[in-house]
Scaffold this motif. Structure first.
Motif, PDB file in Angstrom:
ATOM      1  N   TYR A  34       9.395  -9.233   3.292  1.00  0.00           N
ATOM      2  CA  TYR A  34       8.472  -8.112   3.488  1.00  0.00           C
ATOM      3  C   TYR A  34       7.569  -8.367   4.681  1.00  0.00           C
ATOM      4  N   ALA A  35       7.183  -7.278   5.311  1.00  0.00           N
ATOM      5  CA  ALA A  35       6.244  -7.373   6.427  1.00  0.00           C
ATOM      6  C   ALA A  35       4.852  -7.692   5.885  1.00  0.00           C
ATOM      7  N   ILE A  36       4.112  -8.485   6.644  1.00  0.00           N
ATOM      8  CA  ILE A  36       2.786  -8.913   6.216  1.00  0.00           C
ATOM      9  C   ILE A  36       1.753  -8.508   7.265  1.00  0.00           C
ATOM     10  N   ASN A  38       2.276   0.101   5.120  1.00  0.00           N
ATOM     11  CA  ASN A  38       3.655  -0.304   4.880  1.00  0.00           C
ATOM     12  C   ASN A  38       3.890  -1.808   5.011  1.00  0.00           C
ATOM     13  N   LYS A  39       2.847  -2.585   4.712  1.00  0.00           N
ATOM     14  CA  LYS A  39       2.957  -4.037   4.722  1.00  0.00           C
ATOM     15  C   LYS A  39       2.186  -4.600   3.526  1.00  0.00           C
ATOM     16  N   ILE A  98      -2.821  -7.412  -1.353  1.00  0.00           N
ATOM     17  CA  ILE A  98      -3.032  -5.994  -1.647  1.00  0.00           C
ATOM     18  C   ILE A  98      -1.815  -5.234  -1.127  1.00  0.00           C
ATOM     19  N   ASN A  99      -1.278  -4.386  -1.962  1.00  0.00           N
ATOM     20  CA  ASN A  99       0.015  -3.759  -1.686  1.00  0.00           C
ATOM     21  C   ASN A  99      -0.148  -2.480  -0.871  1.00  0.00           C
ATOM     22  N   MET A 100       0.252  -2.545   0.389  1.00  0.00           N
ATOM     23  CA  MET A 100       0.267  -1.362   1.249  1.00  0.00           C
ATOM     24  C   MET A 100       1.694  -0.871   1.511  1.00  0.00           C
ATOM     25  N   LEU A 101       2.672  -1.431   0.805  1.00  0.00           N
ATOM     26  CA  LEU A 101       4.057  -0.995   0.959  1.00  0.00           C
ATOM     27  C   LEU A 101       4.207   0.439   0.448  1.00  0.00           C
TER      28      LEU A 101
END
Length: 630
Positions: free
Chosen positions: A504-506, A513-514, A531-534
């Motif tokens: 996953y992108a960080i 979206n990361k 913290i989930n921004m996906l």
């Protein structure tokens, strides 16, 4: 979410000294989600507790599993982070199907000050099968100032059920209350008649309602802060001893206005009050006047302190003698003098828009508070419009103040709320903003009155409501920030340790979206906040249009963390899973060109998950005293 009445009460209490458990307490092999089929709620009798005091747990059972229970067991244990504190209490119960039972259990809080605990309650049947489960946070702190959880009140009408409202906020562990617009006039907070008066807008304020709130709040260890401007006066101030020589005026080159510095509150009101007029906070005559007014108000109603407010920074001003100044530059001196004037009472202050917050941070206020607006900028020019900007200000204020935790009243879905009265808050918008602030070591001002949530700076504007899902999540979140307060805002410093998620992108700054991830460290633990921004397309905390996607939940994913100290135990806790319980995680170690690392399989990330690591193979916490008991 407590019942109003109960059919049976069973009191559980023991007083025998416990055997402390120093070893590695493993998490249960499986967690039972709080389904509500047996546990309706677990609450405490107060919002926080002094060291060594009695904690009363209230366990509300409703048997909805479809069968009678005979010889069932309730198991109760206290945890501090990864370690159990004391022995497990086990008691039996009988409960017929569709019947209710209220249990209470008494726990003597440990003697260590400023500690958070999680009380775990497991409900089992006679065969020892786990039926249902729940948890509740307990804050053992002698004062609210280290871990403030601030709420608000604004309804001071006749015959308000103050006990019910205090109870609702107590169940969120709110430990400080702002009494918004309780006062008669800003320059004269006390009315001549202390039984009933009208505020500036014409609302009737009943003295007994204010008194009942304060008495009820004190009984559950909440502090009561009387709200008032630090420099405001309304029409007729000249008749009450306010001198015109103390006034502030717009400087000649200030594009914001001309004449006396003022603020329009309404086009009209039943009292005839429509404007606030402002006076120089640096003027000793004004200071002496307003400090005297605040002390009178505090004494008359037994408030615990003063919550001072402003309307923000409006550019260059001038005094009646023509001297020029910026209001924000007066904050430090005014607040230090105010703190001296009110003595042992608490002082909280709001530099609106965080403009001049650096001057507040170095003052003698007890608790930091700043109303954030997305168009304002910090001292480095970063606009306060993103999740990262909130985190950055929390961090900066902590550093400048010597470790204080900033309270952020950021009003969610502001314009949407105005046009959609009666609609529900966007759950994802609220939880992502909460996570951004709490993970950084700050706190939120969002809950108050009758279990409402703020969407406007005028607190009576309760346009949006929390639906059942958001209420449940907020209860769980507030239990979490209590249970893990010693990992969130107890001397942690941010690190630059490398973090990788291979699949996953960080982002270190909360990009869409990361996974937003960063490290923190204290003397015992290294911590990773995730913290989930996906699946979230914008990083605007305000969600002004009411739109915010739910993050794409992920599970069993890999994290690679490059540590500072050796890592021999890894744990995860989240307000989104396992009823806030800590889980012990397996890991492997390695080394490459970037340094020594651990590989960890993270069980889940919905909104916010926290990993904490210790060089101690059994975890980092050790109980200090042996007088803890049920």
């Amino acid at each position: 979410m407590k019942k109003d009445s109960y059919k049976k009460i069973l009191v559980l209490t023991t007083t025998a000294a416990t055997i402390l458990m120093y070893g590695n307490v493993m998490s249960p092999p499986a967690f039972a989600a709080s389904t509500g089929k047996m546990v309706y709620d677990v609450t405490t009798d107060k919002s926080m507790y002094g060291p060594g005091s009695n904690v009363e747990l209230r366990i509300d059972l409703k048997n909805r599993i479809g069968r009678d229970i005979t010889g069932g067991k309730v198991e109760i244990k206290a945890k501090h982070l990864d370690q159990q504190v004391g022995t497990t209490m086990t008691k039996t119960y009988d409960l017929k199907n569709n019947s209710d039972l209220m249990m209470t259990a008494n726990w003597t809080a440990p003697s260590t000050d400023y500690q958070g605990y999680l009380i775990e309650v497991d409900i089992k049947d006679a065969s020892n099968a786990l039926i249902d489960s729940d948890t509740v946070g307990v804050d053992v702190s002698s004062s609210w100032v280290k871990f403030p959880r601030y709420g608000y009140l604004w309804d001071f009408g006749q015959n308000v059920n103050t006990a019910e409202r205090i109870d609702k906020l107590k169940n969120y562990h709110i430990n400080g209350l702002q009494y918004y617009d309780w006062q008669y006039r800003h320059h004269k907070p006390l009315a001549d008649n202390l039984d009933v008066w009208n505020d500036w807008s014409g609302r009737l304020i009943y003295g007994d309602t204010v008194r009942n709130y304060i008495a009820g709040a004190k009984a559950v260890n909440m502090v009561n802060m009387e709200y008032n401007m630090i420099y405001g006066a309304t029409t007729g101030y000249d008749k009450d001893g306010v001198q015109q020589d103390w006034a502030l005026y717009y400087a000649d080159d200030n594009p914001s206005g001309t004449g006396q510095f003022s603020f329009k509150m309404a086009d009209s009101s039943p009292t005839g009050v429509t404007h606030l007029y402002f006076f120089n906070p640096a003027n000793t005559g004004w200071q002496n006047y307003i400090y005297n007014q605040e002390n009178k108000a505090i004494k008359a109603f037994n408030f615990d302190g003063w919550h001072g407010d402003t309307v923000g920074e409006w550019g260059k001003m001038k005094t009646s003698t023509g001297q020029t100044l910026y209001v924000k530059d007066t904050y430090t001196g005014f607040l230090n003098n105010a703190k001296q004037a009110i003595g042992s009472k608490y002082l909280v202050f709001n530099p609106v828009g965080a403009q001049g917050i650096e001057n507040v941070n170095k003052s003698n206020v007890d608790v930091l508070y700043a109303e954030i607006w997305p168009w304002d900028h910090d001292s480095e020019g970063l606009q306060y419009d993103s999740y990262y900007s909130l985190k950055k200000e929390v961090e900066q204020s902590r550093k400048e103040s010597g470790g204080k935790s900033l309270i952020v009243p950021a009003y969610m879905e502001y314009d949407y709320a105005k046009g959609h009265s009666g609609s529900a808050f966007n759950t994802s918008a609220v939880l992502l903003t909460d996570a951004a602030v709490y993970a950084a070591g700050g706190s939120r001002m969002e809950l108050g009155n009758n279990g409402n949530m703020l969407s406007n700076e005028y607190f009576p504007s309760s346009n949006l409501y929390m639906d059942d899902d958001l209420q449940q999540r907020e209860h769980r979140l507030y239990d979490f920030i209590v249970a893990y307060e010693n990992l969130l805002r107890d001397g942690q410093n941010e690190t630059s340790n490398r973090i990788e998620f291979p699949n996953y992108a960080i982002s270190a700054t909360g990009d869409p979206n990361k996974i937003w991830a960063y490290g923190k460290k204290d003397s015992k633990y290294e911590i990773v906040q995730m913290i989930n921004m996906l699946g979230v397309s914008r990083n605007d905390w305000r969600a002004n249009d009411g739109n915010k996607e739910k993050p794409s939940q992920i599970s069993n994913f890999q994290m690679k963390y490059y540590y500072t100290n050796d890592v021999n135990s890894v744990w995860m806790a989240s307000p989104d899973s396992n009823d806030n319980r800590t889980q012990k995680l397996s890991f492997t170690k390695g080394q490459d060109g970037n340094g020594k690392f651990v590989n960890v399989t993270v069980p889940s990330l919905e909104y916010w998950s926290m990993i904490y690591m210790s060089s101690d193979a059994s975890g980092g916490y050790r109980p200090r005293s042996r007088n803890r008991h049920w």
